[in-house]
Design an enzyme around this catalytic site. Structure first.
Site, short mmCIF file in Angstrom:
data_model
loop_
_atom_site.label_atom_id
_atom_site.label_comp_id
_atom_site.label_asym_id
_atom_site.label_seq_id
_atom_site.Cartn_x
_atom_site.Cartn_y
_atom_site.Cartn_z
N GLY A 79 8.41 20.37 -34.80
CA GLY A 79 8.24 21.72 -34.98
C GLY A 79 6.95 22.21 -35.90
O GLY A 79 6.24 23.16 -35.81
N GLU A 102 8.47 23.09 -43.21
CA GLU A 102 9.21 23.42 -42.11
C GLU A 102 8.66 24.62 -41.11
O GLU A 102 7.79 25.48 -41.78
CB GLU A 102 10.62 24.01 -42.54
CG GLU A 102 11.70 23.00 -42.45
CD GLU A 102 12.09 22.39 -41.18
OE1 GLU A 102 11.24 22.75 -39.99
OE2 GLU A 102 13.06 21.93 -41.07
N ASP A 103 8.87 24.49 -39.92
CA ASP A 103 8.59 25.67 -39.07
C ASP A 103 9.55 27.12 -39.35
O ASP A 103 9.24 27.95 -39.61
CB ASP A 103 8.56 25.52 -37.55
CG ASP A 103 9.87 24.40 -37.13
OD1 ASP A 103 10.83 24.41 -38.02
OD2 ASP A 103 9.88 24.09 -35.99
N ASP A 106 16.93 28.04 -39.92
CA ASP A 106 18.04 29.05 -39.09
C ASP A 106 19.25 28.81 -39.85
O ASP A 106 19.31 29.42 -40.65
CB ASP A 106 17.77 28.22 -37.86
CG ASP A 106 18.96 28.99 -36.74
OD1 ASP A 106 19.51 30.07 -37.11
OD2 ASP A 106 18.79 28.77 -35.48
N LYS A 127 15.35 32.67 -40.90
CA LYS A 127 16.00 33.80 -40.35
C LYS A 127 17.16 34.33 -41.23
O LYS A 127 17.62 33.54 -42.12
CB LYS A 127 16.70 33.00 -39.17
CG LYS A 127 16.13 32.73 -37.90
CD LYS A 127 16.86 32.45 -36.75
CE LYS A 127 15.98 32.05 -35.45
NZ LYS A 127 16.67 31.59 -34.46
N ASP A 148 9.76 25.25 -30.11
CA ASP A 148 10.00 25.17 -28.69
C ASP A 148 11.46 25.52 -27.92
O ASP A 148 12.38 25.99 -28.78
CB ASP A 148 10.04 23.49 -28.46
CG ASP A 148 11.41 23.06 -28.88
OD1 ASP A 148 11.75 23.07 -30.02
OD2 ASP A 148 12.08 22.41 -28.16
N ARG A 189 5.32 25.26 -27.66
CA ARG A 189 4.98 24.98 -28.98
C ARG A 189 3.63 25.18 -29.16
O ARG A 189 3.29 25.70 -30.32
CB ARG A 189 4.91 23.56 -29.17
CG ARG A 189 6.41 22.80 -29.19
CD ARG A 189 6.55 21.43 -30.09
NE ARG A 189 7.63 20.80 -29.75
CZ ARG A 189 8.87 20.96 -30.18
NH1 ARG A 189 8.90 21.58 -31.55
NH2 ARG A 189 9.87 20.10 -29.94
P1 IMP Z 1 18.85 24.86 -38.75
O1 IMP Z 1 19.13 23.22 -38.98
O2 IMP Z 1 19.98 25.73 -37.92
O3 IMP Z 1 18.23 25.50 -39.77
O4 IMP Z 1 17.60 24.57 -37.46
C1 IMP Z 1 16.47 24.07 -37.84
C2 IMP Z 1 15.62 23.55 -36.72
O5 IMP Z 1 16.12 24.04 -35.56
C3 IMP Z 1 14.25 24.12 -36.77
O6 IMP Z 1 13.62 23.16 -37.32
C4 IMP Z 1 13.83 24.10 -35.19
O7 IMP Z 1 13.46 23.09 -34.73
C5 IMP Z 1 15.21 24.80 -34.40
N1 IMP Z 1 15.15 26.13 -34.20
C6 IMP Z 1 16.02 26.87 -35.20
N2 IMP Z 1 15.88 28.03 -34.87
C7 IMP Z 1 14.87 28.11 -33.64
C8 IMP Z 1 14.41 29.04 -32.82
O8 IMP Z 1 14.80 30.46 -33.09
N3 IMP Z 1 13.38 28.70 -32.05
C9 IMP Z 1 13.06 27.35 -31.73
N4 IMP Z 1 13.65 26.48 -32.49
C10 IMP Z 1 14.72 26.90 -33.50
MG MG Z 2 13.27 22.10 -31.91
#
Ligand code: IMP
Ligand code: MG
Length: 175
Positions: free
Chosen positions: A41, A96-97, A100, A128, A156, A162
């Site tokens: 990402g 990081e992109d 979440d 988020k 994605d 992407r």
């Molecule tokens: P986390 O571990 O829940 O913080 O998620 C991190 C990863 O989940 C990110 O680096 C993304 O690859 C993916 N992700 C989380 N939210 C989204 C979204 O809204 N769209 C696309 N990918 C997401």
């Molecule tokens: Mg992803």
């Protein structure tokens, strides 16, 4: 599913990354910065952010997996590709992109901290709001967004979208 409403335009992303790049350039002046992109990402954010960093920066990448093809976080993080270089005594900035649940980043921070970098900070284009399941400090953050699933600018849905130059919501329907 298809591309829905544009949430953040290409222009807004560009000026935000410029701002973040300037802050990073000031904060790391005189230091050996290593920017670490989290694949896949972050590849677009990394490339565009780095071009606003006016320092002799080095790059490395990690690949982790926290999602399958679904839009729900699993809480399980696997390192698919580790760093090529040692980070002891290095100033490391993780790029990081999106953050979440924060579980991915939390895991990454923990596994990098034990390698004793001189400093370890995070830059993320999107955060988020209010749904992090772990307390995280994101030193450089671009935009705070709601809980909806977003695509584009590196993000994605099932491996696609992407390359969209903006961040958009997903919408029901074909295409
Ligand atoms: P986390 O571990 O829940 O913080 O998620 C991190 C990863 O989940 C990110 O680096 C993304 O690859 C993916 N992700 C989380 N939210 C989204 C979204 O809204 N769209 C696309 N990918 C997401
Ligand atoms: Mg992803």
């Amino acid at each position: 599913m298809k591309v829905g409403k544009v949430l953040i335009s290409a222009e807004d992303i560009s000026s935000k990354l410029e701002e973040m790049g300037k802050a990073i350039s000031e904060d790391y002046r005189g230091k050996n910065l290593l920017m670490v992109g989290v694949l896949k990402g972050a590849f677009i954010v990394m490339a565009d952010l780095a071009r606003h960093v006016d320092l002799p920066v080095e790059f490395d990448f990690m690949a982790v997996s926290s999602y399958g093809a679904a839009t729900q976080t699993s809480g399980v993080v696997r390192i698919l590709k580790d760093l090529d270089q040692e980070i002891a005594d290095r100033h490391v900035l993780i790029v990081e992109d999106i953050i979440d649940s924060g579980l991915t980043l939390n895991y990454l921070l923990k596994s990098l901290r034990v390698r004793r970098p001189a400093s370890l900070e995070v830059a993320a284009l999107l955060v988020k709001e209010g749904i992090q399941r772990v307390p995280l400090e994101v030193r450089y953050s671009g935009f705070r967004i709601g809980p909806d699933f977003v695509i584009g600018y590196g993000l994605d849905y099932a491996g696609r979208y992407r390359n969209l130059p903006y961040v958009a919501l997903m919408e029901e329907g074909d295409g």
